[in-house]
Write a protein that holds these residues in place. Structure first.
Motif, PDB file in Angstrom:
ATOM      1  N   PHE A  46      12.853 -16.212   0.985  1.00  0.00           N
ATOM      2  CA  PHE A  46      12.590 -16.468  -0.435  1.00  0.00           C
ATOM      3  C   PHE A  46      13.328 -17.714  -0.942  1.00  0.00           C
ATOM      4  O   PHE A  46      13.522 -17.868  -2.148  1.00  0.00           O
ATOM      5  CB  PHE A  46      12.973 -15.243  -1.266  1.00  0.00           C
ATOM      6  CG  PHE A  46      12.079 -14.054  -1.047  1.00  0.00           C
ATOM      7  CD1 PHE A  46      10.836 -13.976  -1.662  1.00  0.00           C
ATOM      8  CD2 PHE A  46      12.474 -13.007  -0.220  1.00  0.00           C
ATOM      9  CE1 PHE A  46       9.999 -12.873  -1.458  1.00  0.00           C
ATOM     10  CE2 PHE A  46      11.650 -11.907  -0.012  1.00  0.00           C
ATOM     11  CZ  PHE A  46      10.412 -11.846  -0.632  1.00  0.00           C
ATOM     12  N   GLU A  49      11.985 -19.812  -4.020  1.00  0.00           N
ATOM     13  CA  GLU A  49      11.532 -19.074  -5.197  1.00  0.00           C
ATOM     14  C   GLU A  49      12.410 -19.223  -6.443  1.00  0.00           C
ATOM     15  O   GLU A  49      12.137 -18.617  -7.462  1.00  0.00           O
ATOM     16  CB  GLU A  49      11.361 -17.589  -4.855  1.00  0.00           C
ATOM     17  CG  GLU A  49      10.236 -17.309  -3.885  1.00  0.00           C
ATOM     18  CD  GLU A  49       8.868 -17.604  -4.468  1.00  0.00           C
ATOM     19  OE1 GLU A  49       8.717 -17.688  -5.706  1.00  0.00           O
ATOM     20  OE2 GLU A  49       7.926 -17.775  -3.668  1.00  0.00           O
ATOM     21  N   ARG A  50      13.486 -19.997  -6.367  1.00  0.00           N
ATOM     22  CA  ARG A  50      14.376 -20.227  -7.527  1.00  0.00           C
ATOM     23  C   ARG A  50      14.836 -18.906  -8.165  1.00  0.00           C
ATOM     24  O   ARG A  50      14.779 -18.716  -9.379  1.00  0.00           O
ATOM     25  CB  ARG A  50      13.714 -21.131  -8.574  1.00  0.00           C
ATOM     26  CG  ARG A  50      13.261 -22.465  -8.036  1.00  0.00           C
ATOM     27  CD  ARG A  50      12.633 -23.389  -9.063  1.00  0.00           C
ATOM     28  NE  ARG A  50      11.868 -22.774 -10.130  1.00  0.00           N
ATOM     29  CZ  ARG A  50      10.598 -22.355 -10.036  1.00  0.00           C
ATOM     30  NH1 ARG A  50       9.947 -22.476  -8.893  1.00  0.00           N
ATOM     31  NH2 ARG A  50       9.982 -21.817 -11.074  1.00  0.00           N
ATOM     32  N   ILE A  51      15.298 -17.999  -7.335  1.00  0.00           N
ATOM     33  CA  ILE A  51      15.692 -16.662  -7.786  1.00  0.00           C
ATOM     34  C   ILE A  51      16.977 -16.735  -8.608  1.00  0.00           C
ATOM     35  O   ILE A  51      17.928 -17.415  -8.238  1.00  0.00           O
ATOM     36  CB  ILE A  51      15.860 -15.728  -6.574  1.00  0.00           C
ATOM     37  CG1 ILE A  51      14.479 -15.490  -5.944  1.00  0.00           C
ATOM     38  CG2 ILE A  51      16.521 -14.417  -6.947  1.00  0.00           C
ATOM     39  CD1 ILE A  51      14.502 -15.066  -4.524  1.00  0.00           C
ATOM     40  N   ARG A 119      13.967 -15.141 -12.744  1.00  0.00           N
ATOM     41  CA  ARG A 119      13.059 -14.999 -11.605  1.00  0.00           C
ATOM     42  C   ARG A 119      13.739 -14.004 -10.673  1.00  0.00           C
ATOM     43  O   ARG A 119      14.778 -14.301 -10.092  1.00  0.00           O
ATOM     44  CB  ARG A 119      12.811 -16.339 -10.922  1.00  0.00           C
ATOM     45  CG  ARG A 119      11.976 -17.260 -11.809  1.00  0.00           C
ATOM     46  CD  ARG A 119      11.563 -18.529 -11.096  1.00  0.00           C
ATOM     47  NE  ARG A 119      10.943 -18.319  -9.803  1.00  0.00           N
ATOM     48  CZ  ARG A 119       9.683 -17.933  -9.601  1.00  0.00           C
ATOM     49  NH1 ARG A 119       8.889 -17.692 -10.623  1.00  0.00           N
ATOM     50  NH2 ARG A 119       9.208 -17.785  -8.377  1.00  0.00           N
ATOM     51  N   LEU A 121      14.169 -11.190  -7.642  1.00  0.00           N
ATOM     52  CA  LEU A 121      13.796 -10.710  -6.308  1.00  0.00           C
ATOM     53  C   LEU A 121      14.140  -9.224  -6.242  1.00  0.00           C
ATOM     54  O   LEU A 121      15.289  -8.836  -6.440  1.00  0.00           O
ATOM     55  CB  LEU A 121      14.565 -11.470  -5.226  1.00  0.00           C
ATOM     56  CG  LEU A 121      14.368 -10.983  -3.781  1.00  0.00           C
ATOM     57  CD1 LEU A 121      12.911 -11.035  -3.363  1.00  0.00           C
ATOM     58  CD2 LEU A 121      15.250 -11.782  -2.824  1.00  0.00           C
ATOM     59  N   SER A 146       9.939 -12.903 -14.452  1.00  0.00           N
ATOM     60  CA  SER A 146       8.981 -12.999 -13.346  1.00  0.00           C
ATOM     61  C   SER A 146       9.509 -12.276 -12.112  1.00  0.00           C
ATOM     62  O   SER A 146      10.687 -12.379 -11.790  1.00  0.00           O
ATOM     63  CB  SER A 146       8.760 -14.466 -12.958  1.00  0.00           C
ATOM     64  OG  SER A 146       8.325 -15.196 -14.057  1.00  0.00           O
ATOM     65  N   ALA A 148       9.744 -12.674  -8.526  1.00  0.00           N
ATOM     66  CA  ALA A 148       9.619 -13.763  -7.551  1.00  0.00           C
ATOM     67  C   ALA A 148       9.153 -13.251  -6.198  1.00  0.00           C
ATOM     68  O   ALA A 148       8.588 -13.997  -5.405  1.00  0.00           O
ATOM     69  CB  ALA A 148      10.953 -14.495  -7.409  1.00  0.00           C
ATOM     70  N   TYR A 170       1.756  -9.206  -6.017  1.00  0.00           N
ATOM     71  CA  TYR A 170       3.157  -9.416  -5.655  1.00  0.00           C
ATOM     72  C   TYR A 170       3.275  -9.901  -4.212  1.00  0.00           C
ATOM     73  O   TYR A 170       2.536  -9.455  -3.336  1.00  0.00           O
ATOM     74  CB  TYR A 170       3.959  -8.119  -5.807  1.00  0.00           C
ATOM     75  CG  TYR A 170       4.000  -7.606  -7.224  1.00  0.00           C
ATOM     76  CD1 TYR A 170       4.700  -8.287  -8.214  1.00  0.00           C
ATOM     77  CD2 TYR A 170       3.336  -6.435  -7.575  1.00  0.00           C
ATOM     78  CE1 TYR A 170       4.728  -7.826  -9.521  1.00  0.00           C
ATOM     79  CE2 TYR A 170       3.367  -5.958  -8.881  1.00  0.00           C
ATOM     80  CZ  TYR A 170       4.058  -6.664  -9.842  1.00  0.00           C
ATOM     81  OH  TYR A 170       4.086  -6.193 -11.134  1.00  0.00           O
TER      82      TYR A 170
END
Length: 197
Positions: A46, A49-51, A119, A121, A146, A148, A170
């Protein structure tokens, strides 16, 4: 993930065609070296994904989630199943049904830990029917944040959870995918695919 597969084969106990017991390394006693590697693998998968937060549900998801959050350098939140005297106001609540325990739980997260910019996870130890993951996703979406992605340590691919989550849009990444627990033996999805070719 070979290390995890090896652990499942060495220490996992098939209790029925539906249930795999992994309490020696994942959801009762935990293998910290394995959990560190699990966190590193989720972080790798991930990475783009800019978590901003990692979310799980107590208690079995906490170890893989905290190691993932540590690798990502972000906070980890866990949804509580038990009522808490200190967590009553400004909370996000969802109902989640556990097929393993055959009961519904209300899971709660304090609103102060999630906002619309996040974001998130979602991490969990097992994926079977998808109830926990959907419940966590609904909590994230209640604040306009969101999802992610959803990271699963062990997916039971013979149950509908992954398909339902994918159909809902998802992204699901499972480190180990189990095709079957029939006849007291674990078989993995990639082994079935390879054998069928």
């Amino acid at each position: 993930m070979k290390l995890l597969k090896d652990k499942v084969m060495a220490e996992g106990i098939v209790l029925s065609d539906q249930v795999l017991k992994v309490d020696s390394f994942l959801n009762h006693q935990m293998d910290p070296v394995l959990m560190k590697e699990v966190g590193a693998e989720f972080t790798r998968r991930f990475a783009d994904e800019r978590i901003t937060k990692v979310l799980t549900i107590e208690s079995s998801g906490i170890a893989p989630a905290i190691m993932t959050a540590l690798e990502l350098g972000v906070p980890m939140i866990f949804a509580r199943k038990q009522k808490s005297l200190t967590l009553r106001d400004n909370i996000l609540v969802e109902k989640v049904y556990s097929y393993t325990k055959k009961e519904s739980n209300e899971i709660t997260v304090s609103k102060k830990f999630l906002n619309s910019e996040d974001r998130v996870l979602i991490i969990d130890d097992f994926l079977a029917n998808g109830e926990a993951a959907f419940g966590l996703a609904r909590i994230v979406e209640q604040v306009g944040a969101s999802v992610a992605g959803i990271g699963i340590v062990i997916e039971k691919s013979f149950q509908p959870g992954a398909g339902l989550l994918n159909e809902a849009g998802y992204r699901v990444e499972s480190l180990v995918r189990i095709a079957s627990l029939e006849n007291g033996a674990v078989s993995f999805v990639d082994e079935v695919t390879t054998a069928d070719q």
